[in-house]
Design a protein around this motif. Sequence first.
Motif, PDB file in Angstrom:
ATOM      1  N   ASN A  44       0.787  -1.374   0.034  1.00  0.00           N
ATOM      2  CA  ASN A  44       0.074   0.012   0.015  1.00  0.00           C
ATOM      3  C   ASN A  44       0.785   1.157   0.243  1.00  0.00           C
ATOM      4  O   ASN A  44       2.143   1.226   0.519  1.00  0.00           O
ATOM      5  N   ALA A  46       0.932   5.980  -0.171  1.00  0.00           N
ATOM      6  CA  ALA A  46       0.144   7.239  -0.420  1.00  0.00           C
ATOM      7  C   ALA A  46       1.188   8.288  -0.318  1.00  0.00           C
ATOM      8  O   ALA A  46       2.300   8.170  -0.015  1.00  0.00           O
ATOM      9  N   GLU A  66      -3.354  10.976  -2.002  1.00  0.00           N
ATOM     10  CA  GLU A  66      -3.517   9.986  -3.042  1.00  0.00           C
ATOM     11  C   GLU A  66      -2.944   8.838  -2.410  1.00  0.00           C
ATOM     12  O   GLU A  66      -1.908   8.613  -1.705  1.00  0.00           O
ATOM     13  N   TYR A  68      -2.975   4.171  -2.641  1.00  0.00           N
ATOM     14  CA  TYR A  68      -3.151   3.104  -3.527  1.00  0.00           C
ATOM     15  C   TYR A  68      -3.202   2.001  -2.416  1.00  0.00           C
ATOM     16  O   TYR A  68      -2.710   1.911  -1.531  1.00  0.00           O
ATOM     17  N   SER A  69      -4.219   1.155  -2.853  1.00  0.00           N
ATOM     18  CA  SER A  69      -4.255   0.021  -1.826  1.00  0.00           C
ATOM     19  C   SER A  69      -4.035  -1.225  -2.388  1.00  0.00           C
ATOM     20  O   SER A  69      -3.961  -1.595  -3.726  1.00  0.00           O
ATOM     21  N   PRO A  97      -9.709   3.759  -0.418  1.00  0.00           N
ATOM     22  CA  PRO A  97      -9.450   2.851  -1.685  1.00  0.00           C
ATOM     23  C   PRO A  97      -9.175   1.217  -1.227  1.00  0.00           C
ATOM     24  O   PRO A  97      -8.327   1.251  -0.111  1.00  0.00           O
ATOM     25  N   ASN A 101      -7.229  -0.759  -5.657  1.00  0.00           N
ATOM     26  CA  ASN A 101      -7.905   0.599  -6.261  1.00  0.00           C
ATOM     27  C   ASN A 101      -6.967   1.549  -5.591  1.00  0.00           C
ATOM     28  O   ASN A 101      -6.230   1.790  -4.696  1.00  0.00           O
ATOM     29  N   ASN A 102      -7.263   2.868  -6.278  1.00  0.00           N
ATOM     30  CA  ASN A 102      -6.601   3.969  -5.955  1.00  0.00           C
ATOM     31  C   ASN A 102      -7.536   5.264  -5.657  1.00  0.00           C
ATOM     32  O   ASN A 102      -8.682   5.320  -6.386  1.00  0.00           O
TER      33      ASN A 102
END
Length: 139
Positions: A44, A46, A66, A68-69, A97, A101-102
């Motif tokens: 993950n 960010a 921002e 992102y997972s 997210p 997903n992001n």
Amino acid sequence: MRIPALSVTVAVVAATVAGGAAPVAAATVVSPVNLAAGTGRHHNSATVTYERVDGAVNSVNIISVEAYSGEPDCVWVEWNDPKDVGDGWTALNSEPPCYGNNLLETPNRIIKAPKGYQLKVRLAAYHGSELVHKDIAKL
């Protein structure tokens, strides 16, 4: 010796303009903070972009978040809010997210804390309600 009124007026206006001109504002420094936690499909990340608030003690404007997972995770980006009565962390993103997903948000939100309190952000990845990965950075 008499000085013509027009000369005096010109001198006063010139002095006012020269002395009263607003100084050129210093460029605002925009800083990114990168966070990452977990490995492989659990990775993950960010990025929190912020700028200091001029003239304010211990205040920053959060420009963007921002996140992102990883595949099985949901990711929150949080800050250490001194007024939070729960675990001391308050979300910067409106929703996490999840599952690869992001999310990009531009909250343009000012966060602040008392003088001497270290502002921090963290990436917190959850499997269900269990915190499994995290990364913390100072602002």
